[in-house]
Motif scaffolding. Structure first.
Motif, PDB file in Angstrom:
ATOM      1  N   SER A   1       0.905  -1.225  -0.030  1.00 37.96           N
ATOM      2  CA  SER A   1       0.190  -0.026  -0.021  1.00 37.96           C
ATOM      3  C   SER A   1       0.729   1.113   0.001  1.00 37.96           C
ATOM      4  O   SER A   1       0.623   2.127  -0.319  1.00 37.96           O
ATOM      5  N   ASN A   2       2.146   1.335   0.251  1.00 40.32           N
ATOM      6  CA  ASN A   2       2.952   2.355   0.281  1.00 40.32           C
ATOM      7  C   ASN A   2       3.649   2.532  -1.267  1.00 40.32           C
ATOM      8  O   ASN A   2       4.746   3.170  -1.283  1.00 40.32           O
ATOM      9  N   ARG A   3       3.202   1.623  -2.248  1.00 36.53           N
ATOM     10  CA  ARG A   3       3.696   1.607  -3.431  1.00 36.53           C
ATOM     11  C   ARG A   3       5.218   1.027  -3.501  1.00 36.53           C
ATOM     12  O   ARG A   3       5.979   1.259  -4.571  1.00 36.53           O
ATOM     13  N   GLN A   4       5.757   0.484  -2.367  1.00 31.23           N
ATOM     14  CA  GLN A   4       6.724  -0.149  -2.218  1.00 31.23           C
ATOM     15  C   GLN A   4       6.872  -1.688  -3.089  1.00 31.23           C
ATOM     16  O   GLN A   4       5.903  -2.412  -2.942  1.00 31.23           O
ATOM     17  N   ALA A   5       7.932  -2.146  -3.618  1.00 34.34           N
ATOM     18  CA  ALA A   5       7.924  -3.355  -4.201  1.00 34.34           C
ATOM     19  C   ALA A   5       7.832  -4.621  -3.154  1.00 34.34           C
ATOM     20  O   ALA A   5       8.849  -3.945  -2.184  1.00 34.34           O
ATOM     21  N   LYS A   6       7.354  -5.541  -3.264  1.00 33.23           N
ATOM     22  CA  LYS A   6       7.464  -6.542  -2.144  1.00 33.23           C
ATOM     23  C   LYS A   6       7.693  -7.869  -2.906  1.00 33.23           C
ATOM     24  O   LYS A   6       7.022  -8.161  -3.741  1.00 33.23           O
ATOM     25  N   ILE A   7       8.530  -8.592  -2.350  1.00 30.50           N
ATOM     26  CA  ILE A   7       8.744  -9.804  -2.939  1.00 30.50           C
ATOM     27  C   ILE A   7       8.002 -10.861  -2.329  1.00 30.50           C
ATOM     28  O   ILE A   7       8.174 -11.156  -0.918  1.00 30.50           O
ATOM     29  N   ASP A   8       7.572 -11.703  -3.186  1.00 35.29           N
ATOM     30  CA  ASP A   8       6.648 -13.012  -2.565  1.00 35.29           C
ATOM     31  C   ASP A   8       7.788 -13.910  -2.506  1.00 35.29           C
ATOM     32  O   ASP A   8       8.030 -14.875  -3.532  1.00 35.29           O
ATOM     33  N   ARG A   9       7.896 -14.255  -1.254  1.00 34.15           N
ATOM     34  CA  ARG A   9       9.098 -15.263  -1.140  1.00 34.15           C
ATOM     35  C   ARG A   9       8.510 -16.881  -1.241  1.00 34.15           C
ATOM     36  O   ARG A   9       9.562 -17.886  -1.634  1.00 34.15           O
ATOM     37  N   GLU A  10       7.156 -17.114  -1.480  1.00 31.02           N
ATOM     38  CA  GLU A  10       6.996 -18.352  -2.016  1.00 31.02           C
ATOM     39  C   GLU A  10       7.287 -18.546  -3.337  1.00 31.02           C
ATOM     40  O   GLU A  10       7.195 -19.545  -3.932  1.00 31.02           O
ATOM     41  N   LYS A  11       7.210 -17.311  -4.188  1.00 21.65           N
ATOM     42  CA  LYS A  11       7.468 -17.658  -5.650  1.00 21.65           C
ATOM     43  C   LYS A  11       8.770 -17.306  -6.180  1.00 21.65           C
ATOM     44  O   LYS A  11       9.274 -17.703  -7.224  1.00 21.65           O
ATOM     45  N   CYS A  12       9.536 -16.436  -5.314  1.00 15.40           N
ATOM     46  CA  CYS A  12      10.790 -15.904  -5.677  1.00 15.40           C
ATOM     47  C   CYS A  12      11.966 -17.057  -5.891  1.00 15.40           C
ATOM     48  O   CYS A  12      12.021 -18.014  -4.913  1.00 15.40           O
ATOM     49  N   VAL A  13      12.674 -17.308  -6.868  1.00 13.46           N
ATOM     50  CA  VAL A  13      13.681 -18.252  -7.173  1.00 13.46           C
ATOM     51  C   VAL A  13      14.952 -17.426  -7.125  1.00 13.46           C
ATOM     52  O   VAL A  13      15.937 -18.175  -7.358  1.00 13.46           O
ATOM     53  N   SER A  14      15.082 -16.334  -6.448  1.00 19.44           N
ATOM     54  CA  SER A  14      16.392 -15.745  -6.614  1.00 19.44           C
ATOM     55  C   SER A  14      17.147 -15.625  -7.733  1.00 19.44           C
ATOM     56  O   SER A  14      18.422 -15.631  -7.963  1.00 19.44           O
ATOM     57  N   CYS A  15      16.627 -15.483  -8.906  1.00 18.72           N
ATOM     58  CA  CYS A  15      17.253 -15.490 -10.283  1.00 18.72           C
ATOM     59  C   CYS A  15      17.853 -14.273 -10.460  1.00 18.72           C
ATOM     60  O   CYS A  15      18.902 -14.219 -11.216  1.00 18.72           O
TER      61      CYS A  15
END
Ligand code: FES
Lengths: 79, 473
Positions: free
Chosen positions: B183-197
């Protein structure tokens, strides 16, 4: 015979800051320009490593470059 | 992932590496670390935020990440305090992280009203907006970007498709939709999906997404702890350290830097290929499909999103794991450091007891630079010939497939795909049993490892050099 000499520094500090990009950009230069340039590499140019990457074009040293800046330098100073 | 041009943001990050490493070298890391942002960010430095003070606050966060600390969980700790606790080999951390203060209201607006706005009477957009961010001025809708929470309801509501979604570079780069904004317009990483590419790190023009690294710890191990270290060079290392720098020279330079052992991970890759070929033969008999496991980002995606296919992933250890294990078996006092182009390997190493640290090609180049080792000026070399073509060609997309074709002569089909987006589509086909092959080589990065986020030269040039090196042994 090419009338211009371009020396690109390939020392480690310059490589880290993008010397390989400069080399690649020379390969993409307009053939008419490219033919006028004698390309050389150098291990270090005048200890300018803090302002890498560094090139020398017709005897003058230029620092903190990127391909765009290098094109400009070549276009403005070519003989 | 194609290599971006080296922007000012990247240069600044690399200069930071060098400065930090110089402090390690002189033994002044703890003493001087809190002055660094003031020294490096001046009024004249290129600026993306309101003032140099904010720029410095962001820089301090970046320093924490370079030292291997997660930013959010170490918000209240000072740089000195953190520096003092190194080296500490923390295995529990996130590799990819958003620097909140840098991302904080990304200047790239996500929703914009185009000229297609007809000023309809219904004003569905105004009614749809939950935060009253849309105003009508002179017959046209405008989005008050200070209020907008990027929910996208207005775009969905407009009958004329006049509101466009403008994807941010980070979320556009993420092929797995792991980045959303809060809601602050900050990027948020979904750790369930992220594969650290690492795609988002490369894509953000403001350097607001970063990786936590081991570089400073490796330098401390080398120079203050005086531990014995083994360098493990990823198969993609050829050509990454500068124009005309031979593998022999790189080995020599690493020894000069203080590494006791220098090994090619390609040797481990040969063992991986041999083990994988056995698995493949079984799969051919069972008429099933084997998924390659050496790319940790691909493997993680399968585990995250295609649970039912996880039994198809090869059980063979990755080349990095094999190499590290071998080194530890020979001498368990040696600390192992993987050197590659990859952020996902950092993640893999967290789960592997034999890999102590992972650094990237650019981080190693900074280490050379800080220690005044100029590879171009070195004349000596030390032969590096641990591996042959079957291992060395792992560096580019299609290489593993080729090695297996040599090792498994049975009649079978295989396929090679690079790029996470395309791989994901292919996995849906496999799930639906619509594939007609027994082996899939999956590489998250386009071009394979030579196209990795920390590659230093173009993929094309790298492939040629790797091939030459592979054929030389
Ligand atoms: S290494 Fe390029 S100027 Fe010194």
């Amino acid at each position: 015979m090419p009338k211009n000499t371009l020396k690109i520094c390939i020392g480690t500090p310059c490589h880290l800051m993008g010397a390989s990009e400069l080399l690649e950009s020379i390969a993409e230069l307009d053939q008419s320009l490219r033919d006028k340039i004698d390309l050389k590499t150098s291990h270090c140019i005048d200890d300018c490593c803090e302002q890498a990457p560094v090139v020398e074009f017709n005897g003058k040293i230029y620092q903190d470059l990127n391909p765009e800046k290098l094109y400009k330098i070549i276009r403005n100073n070519i003989r | 992932m194609s290599r971006n041009t080296i922007s000012e943001v990247i240069k600044l990050k690399r200069r930071l590496y060098i400065e930090l490493l110089r402090l390690v070298k002189t033994g002044k890391l703890v003493e001087e670390i809190s002055n660094l942002s003031q020294k490096m960010i001046t009024k004249e430095s290129p600026r993306y935020r309101c003032c140099e003070f904010k720029e410095r606050a962001i820089f301090d966060q970046r320093i924490k990440a370079v030292m291997g600390f997660n930013i959010a969980s170490n918000k209240d700790k000072s740089l000195e305090e953190l520096a003092e606790s190194l080296p500490r080999q923390e295995k529990k951390r996130n590799i990819v992280e958003v620097i909140d203060t840098a991302c904080d209201s990304c200047p790239i607006d996500k929703y914009i009203v185009t000229d297609a706005c007809r000023n309809c009477v219904a004003h569905k957009c105004v009614n749809a907006c939950p935060v009253n961010a849309i105003v009508i001025i002179q017959n046209k809708a405008y989005i008050d970007q200070d209020k907008c929470v990027e929910c996208g309801k207005c775009a969905g509501a407009c009958s004329y498709n006049a509101i466009l979604e403008n994807q941010r570079p980070c979320s556009r780069a993420c092929e797995l939709d792991a980045i959303s904004s809060d809601s602050n317009r900050q990027a948020k990483i979904d750790r369930e999906k992220c594969v650290s590419c690492g795609s988002c790190i490369t894509a953000c023009p403001f350097g607001a997404i970063t990786e936590t690294g081991d570089l400073i710890q490796v330098a401390l191990e080398l120079f203050s702890e005086k531990n014995s270290l083994a360098a493990m060079l990823a198969p993609s290392f050829v050509g990454q350290f500068g124009y005309q720098q031979s593998p022999a020279k790189i080995k020599y330079a690493l020894k000069k830097l203080g590494f006791e052992e220098v090994r090619e991970v390609a040797a481990g890759a040969e063992i991986t290929a041999a083990a994988e070929s056995k698995e493949l033969k079984e799969k051919i008999m069972e008429e099933k499909t084997l998924l390659s496991s050496c790319c940790p980002a691909f493997k993680r995606m399968v585990l995250n999103e295609f649970e039912s296919l996880s039994c198809l992933i090869s059980n063979t250890d990755s080349p990095m794991a094999v190499t590290a294990k071998k080194i530890k078996n020979e001498n368990n006092k040696l600390k192992t450091i993987f050197i590659g182009p990859c952020t996902a390997k950092k993640e893999e190493a967290l789960q592997n007891e034999n890999v102590d640290y992972v650094i990237t090609f650019e981080e190693l180049l900074a280490l050379f630079t800080a220690h005044n080792i100029n590879l171009a000026a070195i004349e000596k070399g030390e032969k590096l010939e641990d591996a042959g073509v079957l291992g060395r060609q792992f560096a580019y997309a299609g290489g593993l497939q080729k090695s297996l074709q040599e090792l498994v002569t049975d009649n079978y089909n295989s396929k090679q795909i690079d790029g996470l987006g395309r791989l994901k589509k292919e996995l849906y086909l496999i799930k639906a049993k619509k594939n007609n092959y027994n082996f899939l080589e999956g590489m998250a990065c386009v071009g394979g490892c030579i196209g990795g986020p920390s590659a230093m030269i173009s993929e094309k040039a790298a492939k040629k050099l790797v091939q030459n090196f592979a054929d030389s042994n």
